[in-house]
Write a protein that holds these residues in place. Structure first.
Motif, PDB file in Angstrom:
ATOM      1  N   TYR A 131       0.841  -1.205   0.000  1.00 30.45           N
ATOM      2  CA  TYR A 131       0.000   0.000   0.000  1.00 30.45           C
ATOM      3  C   TYR A 131       0.876   1.255   0.000  1.00 30.45           C
ATOM      4  CZ  TYR A 131      -2.982   3.714   1.857  1.00 30.45           C
ATOM      5  OH  TYR A 131      -3.630   4.898   2.048  1.00 30.45           O
ATOM      6  N   PHE A 132       1.947   1.233   0.794  1.00 34.76           N
ATOM      7  CA  PHE A 132       2.868   2.368   0.868  1.00 34.76           C
ATOM      8  C   PHE A 132       3.464   2.652  -0.509  1.00 34.76           C
ATOM      9  CE2 PHE A 132       6.699   4.691   1.846  1.00 34.76           C
ATOM     10  CZ  PHE A 132       6.381   5.434   2.977  1.00 34.76           C
ATOM     11  N   VAL A 133       3.896   1.605  -1.198  1.00 32.42           N
ATOM     12  CA  VAL A 133       4.468   1.760  -2.539  1.00 32.42           C
ATOM     13  C   VAL A 133       3.444   2.365  -3.490  1.00 32.42           C
ATOM     14  CG1 VAL A 133       5.295   0.497  -4.561  1.00 32.42           C
ATOM     15  CG2 VAL A 133       6.205  -0.048  -2.296  1.00 32.42           C
ATOM     16  N   ASP A 134       2.200   1.877  -3.435  1.00 27.49           N
ATOM     17  CA  ASP A 134       1.151   2.400  -4.313  1.00 27.49           C
ATOM     18  C   ASP A 134       0.918   3.886  -4.083  1.00 27.49           C
ATOM     19  OD1 ASP A 134       0.779  -0.046  -5.479  1.00 27.49           O
ATOM     20  OD2 ASP A 134      -0.963  -0.598  -4.271  1.00 27.49           O
ATOM     21  N   GLU A 135       0.896   4.294  -2.820  1.00 25.02           N
ATOM     22  CA  GLU A 135       0.655   5.707  -2.507  1.00 25.02           C
ATOM     23  C   GLU A 135       1.766   6.603  -3.057  1.00 25.02           C
ATOM     24  OE1 GLU A 135      -2.107   7.289  -0.575  1.00 25.02           O
ATOM     25  OE2 GLU A 135      -2.800   5.476  -1.606  1.00 25.02           O
ATOM     26  N   VAL A 136       3.016   6.168  -2.899  1.00 21.36           N
ATOM     27  CA  VAL A 136       4.136   6.978  -3.398  1.00 21.36           C
ATOM     28  C   VAL A 136       4.127   7.007  -4.925  1.00 21.36           C
ATOM     29  CG1 VAL A 136       6.644   7.205  -3.480  1.00 21.36           C
ATOM     30  CG2 VAL A 136       5.534   6.518  -1.349  1.00 21.36           C
ATOM     31  N   ARG A 137       3.886   5.865  -5.545  1.00 24.50           N
ATOM     32  CA  ARG A 137       3.849   5.826  -7.018  1.00 24.50           C
ATOM     33  C   ARG A 137       2.716   6.680  -7.566  1.00 24.50           C
ATOM     34  NH1 ARG A 137       5.014  -0.620  -8.242  1.00 24.50           N
ATOM     35  NH2 ARG A 137       7.284  -0.532  -7.938  1.00 24.50           N
TER      36      ARG A 137
END
Length: 297
Positions: free
Chosen positions: A99-105
């Motif tokens: 989820y963290f990766v998705d938010e940054v991307r």
């Protein structure tokens, strides 16, 4: 906001920047603990990834070339325990990491942050004054000059010459390299009008490192100096140097205020649709970016 808390550290993303705080676990490297909390602006990022493993996973940040003086001074050679841009993730937090990766991307796509190099530092580098004793010497930097003092293990050529003071204005480059492959590491300063190709063991402008615990801390001295040198890609500055405060970008980015405007967000949705139809964005990337825009609306 996205947040992931682990024994290895805590990463928080507020939409504009990532706050990286090292943990207190015994496996956290000495350099990360000494460096402390880092604030990485979104525009300094080139990408983010998450790798799963059987026992643990790993979040990794990839910064744009030239954004961080620490990465410039170390040549990207920081090992895993000392690299502040890696975070060990426990298996029960894999979903949070994704989820963290998705938010940054999503934020990178929405803000159209280019992944190319920059021509100005986007991180400030370690604070000064700073002094580290490792290998055959002690390196100190107060923001204006580097002072090198020699320990009893130093070669006679260095000891006989005595301590050296290198004004920042005389330094044209700095380099930190770790020990490895049977070779010792070093912290070396290149001084103007004084080229020296001798090994670090005999170089009066270099500290030789032997692979001991405090060697990585010399990288902080290197980064502190690097942050106060002209950026490697800097061109001869014109009389009006205001442009030097802006990051180089392959294409102009929209003004941040425009992104908050409803009409601008509608235009962004149309742009994403065109990028998707032309094949620039995959189905997954298009869906994530579209959701991010709709959230802001």
């Amino acid at each position: 906001m996205a947040e992931i808390i682990q024994k290895d550290g805590t990463w928080v993303f507020d939409g504009d920047a990532l706050r990286l705080t090292p943990g207190r676990d015994k496996n956290v490297g000495l350099l990360r603990r000494e460096l402390g909390e880092l604030l990485v602006p979104l525009r300094a990022l080139a990408g983010i990834s998450f790798e799963q493993g059987k026992k643990s996973g790993r979040l990794r940040l990839r910064l744009r070339d030239g954004a961080d003086p620490l990465l410039l001074a170390t040549g990207g050679r920081l090992t895993e325990p000392h690299d502040p841009y890696q975070l060990a993730v426990e298996p029960d937090r894999y979903g949070v990491a994704e989820y963290f990766v998705d938010e940054v991307r999503n934020a990178l796509l929405l803000d159209q942050v280019p992944s190319g190099p920059v021509d100005a530092y986007l991180l400030p580098g370690p604070s000064v004054p700073r002094s580290v004793s490792a290998g055959d010497g002690v390196a100190s930097f107060d923001g204006e000059a580097v002072r090198l003092e020699w320990r009893w293990q130093a070669e006679e050529a260095k000891s006989a010459a005595g301590p050296r003071t290198l004004p920042l204005t005389d330094i044209v480059a700095v380099q930190w390299r770790p020990s490895g492959g049977g070779a010792n590491g070093h912290l070396r300063f290149t001084v103007r009008a004084a080229p020296n190709k001798v090994p670090p063991k005999y170089d009066p402008n270099a500290v030789e490192l032997w692979g001991f615990k405090k060697d990585p801390l010399m990288a902080l001295v290197a980064a502190a100096v690097q942050a106060r040198l002209p950026h490697p890609t800097a061109r001869p500055a014109p009389e009006d140097s205001r442009a030097a405060d802006e990051t180089a970008a392959p294409s102009p980015a929209p003004a941040p205020a425009a992104e908050d405007d409803h009409d601008a967000l509608l235009r962004r949705l149309r742009e994403l649709g065109e990028l998707h139809r032309s094949g620039v964005l995959t189905d997954e990337e298009f869906t994530l970016a579209k959701q991010a825009v709709l959230k802001r609306m």
